[in-house]
Design a protein around this motif. Structure first.
Motif, mmCIF file in Angstrom:
data_model
loop_
_atom_site.group_PDB
_atom_site.id
_atom_site.type_symbol
_atom_site.label_atom_id
_atom_site.label_comp_id
_atom_site.label_asym_id
_atom_site.label_seq_id
_atom_site.Cartn_x
_atom_site.Cartn_y
_atom_site.Cartn_z
ATOM 1 N N TYR A 139 0.833 -1.203 0.000
ATOM 2 C CA TYR A 139 0.000 0.000 0.000
ATOM 3 C C TYR A 139 0.874 1.262 0.000
ATOM 4 O O TYR A 139 0.643 2.194 -0.778
ATOM 5 C CB TYR A 139 -0.933 -0.017 1.213
ATOM 6 C CG TYR A 139 -1.516 1.330 1.551
ATOM 7 C CD1 TYR A 139 -2.577 1.861 0.816
ATOM 8 C CD2 TYR A 139 -0.998 2.095 2.592
ATOM 9 C CE1 TYR A 139 -3.101 3.105 1.118
ATOM 10 C CE2 TYR A 139 -1.514 3.334 2.904
ATOM 11 C CZ TYR A 139 -2.569 3.840 2.167
ATOM 12 O OH TYR A 139 -3.072 5.072 2.462
ATOM 13 N N LEU A 140 1.861 1.307 0.876
ATOM 14 C CA LEU A 140 2.739 2.480 0.962
ATOM 15 C C LEU A 140 3.516 2.684 -0.335
ATOM 16 O O LEU A 140 3.676 3.823 -0.797
ATOM 17 C CB LEU A 140 3.692 2.337 2.151
ATOM 18 C CG LEU A 140 3.044 2.416 3.533
ATOM 19 C CD1 LEU A 140 4.050 2.040 4.610
ATOM 20 C CD2 LEU A 140 2.450 3.789 3.795
ATOM 21 N N LYS A 141 3.984 1.604 -0.931
ATOM 22 C CA LYS A 141 4.711 1.718 -2.203
ATOM 23 C C LYS A 141 3.792 2.240 -3.310
ATOM 24 O O LYS A 141 4.215 3.055 -4.139
ATOM 25 C CB LYS A 141 5.317 0.372 -2.592
ATOM 26 C CG LYS A 141 6.516 -0.002 -1.749
ATOM 27 C CD LYS A 141 7.069 -1.366 -2.138
ATOM 28 C CE LYS A 141 8.278 -1.729 -1.299
ATOM 29 N NZ LYS A 141 8.802 -3.066 -1.638
ATOM 30 N N ASP A 142 2.548 1.784 -3.326
ATOM 31 C CA ASP A 142 1.579 2.278 -4.308
ATOM 32 C C ASP A 142 1.341 3.777 -4.136
ATOM 33 O O ASP A 142 1.284 4.527 -5.124
ATOM 34 C CB ASP A 142 0.241 1.536 -4.196
ATOM 35 C CG ASP A 142 0.290 0.103 -4.688
ATOM 36 O OD1 ASP A 142 1.276 -0.269 -5.372
ATOM 37 O OD2 ASP A 142 -0.666 -0.650 -4.393
ATOM 38 N N GLN A 143 1.192 4.211 -2.876
ATOM 39 C CA GLN A 143 0.979 5.626 -2.601
ATOM 40 C C GLN A 143 2.185 6.453 -3.040
ATOM 41 O O GLN A 143 2.032 7.520 -3.639
ATOM 42 C CB GLN A 143 0.689 5.855 -1.111
ATOM 43 C CG GLN A 143 -0.625 5.282 -0.646
ATOM 44 C CD GLN A 143 -1.800 5.826 -1.422
ATOM 45 O OE1 GLN A 143 -1.967 7.029 -1.531
ATOM 46 N NE2 GLN A 143 -2.592 4.939 -1.988
ATOM 47 N N ARG A 144 3.367 5.952 -2.753
ATOM 48 C CA ARG A 144 4.589 6.649 -3.158
ATOM 49 C C ARG A 144 4.641 6.787 -4.681
ATOM 50 O O ARG A 144 4.960 7.851 -5.211
ATOM 51 C CB ARG A 144 5.820 5.912 -2.641
ATOM 52 C CG ARG A 144 7.121 6.621 -3.010
ATOM 53 C CD ARG A 144 8.336 5.981 -2.411
ATOM 54 N NE ARG A 144 8.446 4.599 -2.846
ATOM 55 C CZ ARG A 144 9.320 3.735 -2.382
ATOM 56 N NH1 ARG A 144 10.160 4.102 -1.449
ATOM 57 N NH2 ARG A 144 9.372 2.512 -2.844
ATOM 58 N N GLU A 145 4.307 5.718 -5.385
ATOM 59 C CA GLU A 145 4.324 5.740 -6.847
ATOM 60 C C GLU A 145 3.309 6.745 -7.398
ATOM 61 O O GLU A 145 3.615 7.497 -8.327
ATOM 62 C CB GLU A 145 4.024 4.338 -7.383
ATOM 63 C CG GLU A 145 4.130 4.213 -8.886
ATOM 64 C CD GLU A 145 3.841 2.797 -9.352
ATOM 65 O OE1 GLU A 145 3.117 2.650 -10.341
ATOM 66 O OE2 GLU A 145 4.335 1.841 -8.719
ATOM 67 N N LYS A 146 2.115 6.776 -6.826
ATOM 68 C CA LYS A 146 1.083 7.714 -7.293
ATOM 69 C C LYS A 146 1.500 9.159 -7.065
ATOM 70 O O LYS A 146 1.332 10.010 -7.939
ATOM 71 C CB LYS A 146 -0.248 7.430 -6.589
ATOM 72 C CG LYS A 146 -0.927 6.185 -7.082
ATOM 73 C CD LYS A 146 -2.226 5.935 -6.332
ATOM 74 C CE LYS A 146 -2.850 4.632 -6.796
ATOM 75 N NZ LYS A 146 -4.109 4.357 -6.123
ATOM 76 N N ILE A 147 2.036 9.449 -5.893
ATOM 77 C CA ILE A 147 2.456 10.815 -5.593
ATOM 78 C C ILE A 147 3.608 11.223 -6.508
ATOM 79 O O ILE A 147 3.612 12.333 -7.051
ATOM 80 C CB ILE A 147 2.844 10.969 -4.106
ATOM 81 C CG1 ILE A 147 1.603 10.815 -3.233
ATOM 82 C CG2 ILE A 147 3.517 12.320 -3.857
ATOM 83 C CD1 ILE A 147 1.902 10.733 -1.752
#
Length: 161
Positions: A139-147
């Motif tokens: 989840y955190l990696k996905d958020q980092r990628e989106k930002i």
């Protein structure tokens, strides 16, 4: 003289509370920033900010200087007018997203350390909870990628302007 509605005062307070917590700003700095976020592009004069915040000149001045140093706001002058006007920096959205990215990176680092520690020191717990730890890390990696993706789009947009 800047007249603001009851609705705008309430929104300044709500946004200010969120900014105070998220950006680690003083209560007054957070409310000044909130007022500028909610103002038109021309921003607000120093006197307008004093009237909105109901704070002393020295307190407003000190907090404005902090916001300028953080690149949250900027000031400009109008030809023939000695007043300084303040508005959000054109980078304020990027600053907000970069702060969020920093927080995610720190949290991701901690989650990875927890997973590594539990794998080595609490193998039963790691085995039983591995999936949950992995899901949160994902989840955190996905958020980092989106930002990161949105920051690139903002940079591209600003370079076109």
């Amino acid at each position: 003289m800047e007249h603001i509605s009851k609705e705008q005062k309430q929104l300044i307070e709500e946004v200010g509370l969120m900014l105070e917590e998220r950006s680690d700003l003083s209560p007054l700095a957070a409310r000044i920033y909130a007022a500028l976020i909610l103002s038109c592009y021309d921003g607000l004069s120093f006197d307008n900010i004093i009237q909105i915040t109901q704070a002393s000149k020295s307190s407003v001045s000190s907090n404005i200087n902090v916001l300028i140093q953080l690149h949250y706001i900027e000031y400009y002058t109008k030809p023939g007018d000695r007043k300084r006007y303040f508005r959000t920096s054109r980078f304020y959205i990027m600053n907000t997203m970069e702060q969020h990215l920093f927080t995610i990176d720190k949290e991701l680092e901690i989650v990875q350390k927890i997973n590594t520690f539990n794998k080595a020191n609490n193998p039963d717990k790691f085995k039983n909870e591995k999936y949950l730890g992995s899901l949160f890390e994902e989840y955190l990696k996905d958020q980092r990628e989106k930002i990161t993706s949105k920051l690139k789009k903002i940079t591209d947009f600003q370079n076109q302007a």
